[in-house]
Design an enzyme around this catalytic site. Structure first.
Site, short mmCIF file in Angstrom:
data_model
loop_
_atom_site.label_atom_id
_atom_site.label_comp_id
_atom_site.label_asym_id
_atom_site.label_seq_id
_atom_site.Cartn_x
_atom_site.Cartn_y
_atom_site.Cartn_z
N LYS A 287 17.15 54.03 41.89
CA LYS A 287 18.58 53.78 41.74
C LYS A 287 19.36 54.81 41.32
O LYS A 287 20.65 55.15 41.42
CB LYS A 287 19.14 52.36 41.06
CG LYS A 287 18.83 51.25 41.65
CD LYS A 287 19.43 50.03 41.07
CE LYS A 287 19.15 48.84 41.72
NZ LYS A 287 17.68 48.26 41.62
N THR B 61 11.09 58.70 45.12
CA THR B 61 10.71 58.85 44.00
C THR B 61 9.22 58.67 43.92
O THR B 61 8.57 57.88 44.57
CB THR B 61 11.22 57.48 43.12
OG1 THR B 61 12.49 57.23 43.11
CG2 THR B 61 10.77 57.57 41.58
N GLU C 45 20.56 58.35 55.99
CA GLU C 45 20.27 58.16 57.35
C GLU C 45 19.20 57.32 57.53
O GLU C 45 18.21 57.06 56.74
CB GLU C 45 19.58 59.89 57.57
CG GLU C 45 19.00 60.03 58.98
CD GLU C 45 18.67 61.60 59.04
OE1 GLU C 45 17.66 61.91 59.17
OE2 GLU C 45 19.53 62.42 59.13
N CYS D 47 16.55 62.52 53.41
CA CYS D 47 15.37 61.99 52.85
C CYS D 47 15.45 61.61 51.33
O CYS D 47 16.40 62.42 50.53
CB CYS D 47 14.13 62.76 53.00
SG CYS D 47 13.33 63.02 54.50
#
Length: 526
Positions: free
Chosen positions: A396, A385, A416, A382
């Site tokens: 980023k 932000t 994932e 997971c």
């Protein structure tokens, strides 16, 4: 036979609107203009003097779901929900019980689970009623468009720079026959079109788009039997489709949740849910929070600080050693992640929390989690932000940090799947900038054209080869010229890259990273 939804035109609002009805609903778009998208009524509630309707806009992200007043509904185009067909009994005669698609889904899931060889390590986080809840992302995958074949990833495909008046070109050679390249679907996941390597089986982890009704083949696939945080939508219900928290106060910020999160039921009726910004404990009132802060000694996330540069720090948190914090972090993150599920068992995961420091302490900005042992080469499970810090380059930075850890571990990694829409945009942008940065910095040696292989790009960046190839496709850099594959960098791409890099002020400094990878496979228990 099934009846189609009946569309009733009416001039008054005397008809009762029930859950499942569909009709146009007034909303403002990004240009602040009125529009009437089709929406589904998920819930109806009575408040003194009027009714409110909880609507989901069809083909829109679920975070836009909201409560609306009756004056925003277009009753002239009201569609009532479909009536379920009756199921046959054992004697073959029609029965009175309505058909349940969930029952068929569970049967197919049971069959898949029984045939799976790997044991399940994750447990779904239950609601206060102790029923397992799983909020999942609905799937809709468009057909992949075949693309020209590229060199086999097993072979080191060389790229050499060819002079051009307006374009910078790279050619890709292969010593053997070319194999088909992966194809990029609309959600950014790479579908392998090349035959799989012998003796190596990979599970299908195809990405998904939101708001569709079924998976690509009409049957939801069984969840992977690992520590994955990907949710399975077969157990989705009307409760988990609705936001249950109105507002969260976290430090100096107030957040409006986007999705359902299984906080205790008694907290969902509160106008504001208060969280301690250091230990993430949830409290029901401001007075309780103030009392808690007098006792809470934490001024940073628990765990080891493995990176610090300026005011930015990263903390590594073991899901087994700091179980309560990890669970509270997952509950908060679930408010903004629709396609992941939650676990009481956080043991198989590591959490990397990014913070911003000031005189009051280390304030959480975002985080990503990863499995301690991943059979699928995932370096992120997971990633999030928090909304107050979005569109400031922190996304980023989290992605770059995850790949820096992979470089130290000597591995290539990939996130994932499925990625959320915002996550997909961030990863596409990061991959594009990282690969273009390498290609533009290539220098010729001894007057010869500079050459580089797909494998070398992957090793330098720790980005998985499939992601490198899919990014080249996404940027439309691949051309076939005189029997060779050419990567052409046009002036527009070069100028766009230079503008993007000028705006990218936040970067990870590998010298500030103090991280020693652990071999979790040699440990009896995490």
């Amino acid at each position: 036979m099934r009846r189609r939804c009946s569309v009733i035109k009416m001039a008054d609002s005397s008809v009762e609107i029930i859950e499942g009805c569909r009709l146009p609903v007034l909303r403002k778009n990004q240009e602040n203009e009125d529009e009437w998208p089709l929406a589904e009524i998920l819930s109806v509630k009575d408040i003194p003097g009027r009714k409110l309707y909880y609507v989901h806009y069809i083909d829109f992200n679920k975070r836009l779901d909201e409560w609306v007043t009756p004056d925003r509904l277009d009753l002239k185009k009201l569609q009532f929900p479909k009536k379920e067909a009756k199921t046959p009994t054992k004697n073959g005669l029609p029965g009175s019980r309505p058909s349940s698609p969930e029952r068929d889904v569970r049967k197919s899931l049971d069959l898949n689970v029984q045939s799976a060889s790997a044991p399940s390590r994750g447990k779904t986080l239950p609601t206060p009623k102790r029923k397992a809840e799983s909020v999942s992302l609905a799937t809709q995958v468009t057909a992949a468009t075949p693309v020209p074949s590229l060199p086999s990833s097993a072979e080191a495909s060389q790229a050499s720079v060819y002079p051009a008046m307006r374009d910078t070109s790279f050619s890709i050679k292969s010593r053997e026959e070319h194999e088909p390249l992966t194809s990029l679907t609309t959600n950014g996941t790479a579908r392998r079109l090349i035959p799989s390597q012998p003796g190596r089986k990979r599970k299908n982890c195809g990405g998904t788009d939101e708001d569709s009704q079924d998976s690509s083949d009409g049957i939801p696939s069984a969840p992977r039997m690992t520590g994955s945080l990907v949710s399975d939508r077969s157990h989705d219900d009307i409760v988990t489709r609705m936001k249950n928290i109105d507002c969260i106060e976290l430090g100096r910020h107030r957040l409006k949740p986007w999705y359902f999160s299984p906080y205790p039921q008694e907290l969902t009726t509160l106008p504001i849910l208060y969280l301690c910004e250091f230990c993430l404990k949830y409290l029901k009132s401001l007075k309780c929070l103030q009392r808690h802060l007098t006792k809470c000694n934490l001024r940073h996330p628990p765990g080891n600080e493995i990176y610090r540069k300026g005011t930015i720090s990263f903390f590594e948190i073991d899901g087994r050693k700091n179980k309560t914090y990890s669970q509270n972090l997952c509950l908060l993150a679930k408010c903004f992640l629709d396609h992941k599920t939650l676990y009481y068992d956080t043991d198989p995961f590591l959490f990397y929390v990014m913070t911003e420091y000031d005189s009051k302490g280390f304030h959480i900005v975002g985080y990503f989690s990863k499995e301690k042992e991943s059979t699928e080469d995932y370096n992120v499970a997971c990633i999030l932000t928090l909304p107050p810090y979005q569109r400031r380059g922190y996304g980023k930075l989290l992605i770059e940090f995850s790949y820096e850890l992979s470089k130290v571990e000597g591995k290539t990694g990939t996130p994932e799947k499925p990625l959320s829409d915002l996550g997909l945009l961030s990863y596409r942008s990061y991959w594009s900038q990282t690969i273009l940065e390498i290609l533009m910095n290539l220098k010729s040696e001894n007057g010869e054209r500079p050459q580089i292989t797909i494998n070398e790009i992957s090793e330098i960046t720790s980005v998985k080869k499939e992601d490198v190839i899919s990014t080249l496709q996404y940027l439309n850099l691949i051309n076939y010229y005189k029997g060779q594959y050419i990567l052409t960098l046009s002036e527009d791409i070069v100028e766009g890259h230079e503008r993007a890099m000028q705006k990218r002020h936040l970067r990870i400094d590998p010298k500030c990273l103090h991280f020693t990878p652990k071999d979790w496979s040699k440990r009896g228990k995490w």
